[in-house]
Design an enzyme around this catalytic site. Sequence first.
Site, mmCIF file in Angstrom:
data_model
loop_
_atom_site.group_PDB
_atom_site.id
_atom_site.type_symbol
_atom_site.label_atom_id
_atom_site.label_comp_id
_atom_site.label_asym_id
_atom_site.label_seq_id
_atom_site.Cartn_x
_atom_site.Cartn_y
_atom_site.Cartn_z
ATOM 1 C CG HIS A 25 35.501 34.316 39.060
ATOM 2 N ND1 HIS A 25 36.539 33.991 38.239
ATOM 3 C CD2 HIS A 25 34.643 34.725 38.127
ATOM 4 C CE1 HIS A 25 36.045 34.073 36.775
ATOM 5 N NE2 HIS A 25 34.814 34.557 36.797
ATOM 6 C CG HIS A 27 31.012 37.577 35.662
ATOM 7 N ND1 HIS A 27 32.122 37.924 34.690
ATOM 8 C CD2 HIS A 27 31.525 36.336 35.787
ATOM 9 C CE1 HIS A 27 32.858 37.157 34.315
ATOM 10 N NE2 HIS A 27 32.795 36.067 35.130
ATOM 11 C CE LYS A 111 39.277 35.757 34.140
ATOM 12 N NZ LYS A 111 37.722 35.795 34.304
ATOM 13 C CG HIS A 148 38.232 32.162 30.622
ATOM 14 N ND1 HIS A 148 36.935 32.061 31.089
ATOM 15 C CD2 HIS A 148 38.437 31.109 29.679
ATOM 16 C CE1 HIS A 148 36.304 31.325 30.563
ATOM 17 N NE2 HIS A 148 36.955 30.639 29.528
ATOM 18 C CG HIS A 186 36.135 29.798 35.797
ATOM 19 N ND1 HIS A 186 36.895 29.504 34.678
ATOM 20 C CD2 HIS A 186 35.740 30.879 35.331
ATOM 21 C CE1 HIS A 186 36.896 30.492 33.716
ATOM 22 N NE2 HIS A 186 36.173 31.575 34.141
ATOM 23 C CG ASP A 259 32.420 32.155 36.033
ATOM 24 O OD1 ASP A 259 32.306 33.335 36.041
ATOM 25 O OD2 ASP A 259 32.319 31.189 35.340
HETATM 26 C C1 NCD Z 1 30.787 34.724 32.247
HETATM 27 C C2 NCD Z 1 30.171 35.739 31.837
HETATM 28 O O1 NCD Z 1 28.716 35.802 31.455
HETATM 29 O O2 NCD Z 1 30.601 36.884 31.875
HETATM 30 N N1 NCD Z 1 30.368 33.362 31.505
HETATM 31 C C3 NCD Z 1 30.430 32.094 31.992
HETATM 32 O O3 NCD Z 1 30.059 31.420 31.245
HETATM 33 N N2 NCD Z 1 31.317 31.714 33.178
HETATM 34 C C4 NCD Z 1 32.393 35.036 31.417
HETATM 35 C C5 NCD Z 1 33.285 33.700 32.097
HETATM 36 O O4 NCD Z 1 33.655 34.032 33.241
HETATM 37 O O5 NCD Z 1 33.630 32.990 31.120
HETATM 38 ZN ZN ZN Z 2 33.610 34.430 34.950
#
Ligand code: NCD
Ligand code: ZN
Length: 356
Positions: A25, A27, A111, A148, A186, A259
């Site tokens: 996971h 970003h 997702k 999520h 998460h 995450d």
């Molecule tokens: C994530 C993001 O910034 O894309 N932020 C977070 O607090 N984890 C989005 C997510 O996974 O909830």
């Molecule tokens: Zn995330």
Amino acid sequence: MAWAWAMTTPPNRSTLTIARPDDWHVHLRDGAVMAGVLAHTARQFARAIVMPNLSPPISTVAAADAYRARIVAALPAESDFTPLMTCYLTDGIDPGELERGFASGVFTAAKLYPAHATTGSAHGVTDVANIRPALAAMERIGMPLLVHGEVTDPAVDIFDREAVFIEQVLAPLVRDMPGLKVVFEHITTVQAVQFVTDAPANVAATITPQHLHINRNAMFAGGIRPHAYCLPVAKREQHRLALRGAATSGNAKFFLGTDSAPHAVAAKEAACGCAGIFNAAFALESYVTVFDEEGALDRFEAFASLNGPAFYGLPVNSGTITFERRAVQVPAQIEANGTAIVPFHAGETLGWSFRA
Ligand code: NCD
Ligand code: ZN
């Protein structure tokens, strides 16, 4: 037997070698920031599940294929990192698009963001009933659903949103679609640990480094601390301890998902700061520290390198990495191709390093 234990778990061991891990996971963002953060993930992990919450979101095979190509083009020359792409589910998602993307190997999973639950979720699903045909197709073809897990009802206390989501959405979904592979992403609560532990083998969960290290006090330590804020938000100490127990248990349902969510310093340090913690640069050092503290170094490989591939039906990576009990200093800021980002553990010293 004490002697056998001593043979398998040397106290104060100074090195640990495991199969190369994956991040289930992450970003990575896009454009200049993606080019700036990608090398951190590629240095740490052989593969990663790439989240699709861009603006606009990645909701078609063509968009995912193009995003994957941009990631691969931005990799360091010597890297063999493999991005695994996901489809952002919307109310109007076409089940045929999911099936085509999964069959062609472009989509590894899809997702589910409840609309307005977190960063980049404005196009998310307003009611799971709206995506039933898509979920039925995914159940039939074995395509994992990544969730999520928070309700968005503002009347529900933010610290209860995960537990209420389990009751209102996830438990009924798992009951009604028993063949659907689900990753509860998460997780942050003892209720989530319990739910996943009790669920059938097609339900698993990822756990981040921050939810193993901090409880909700970290957001208010001497003042408001925006860099400790992510979603789902960190909870009470009892929840952190339950997550540490789950991660280090060896239970195949729990695996690594950072995450890592980079935001520019100015977007975090603001009157309405963004949710997200950037942990990609020192994620493995952070996790292995937890396993050491819990006396569970011998179970780190399962969490980091074995349980995820087994759930996704992918091979374990070839090659290994070796951790050493050698201190590493986490910088106060990391410069990501022109964007300054404050990393998780900024200014701290972690007790473990690794060489690939
Ligand atoms: C994530 C993001 O910034 O894309 N932020 C977070 O607090 N984890 C989005 C997510 O996974 O909830
Ligand atoms: Zn995330």
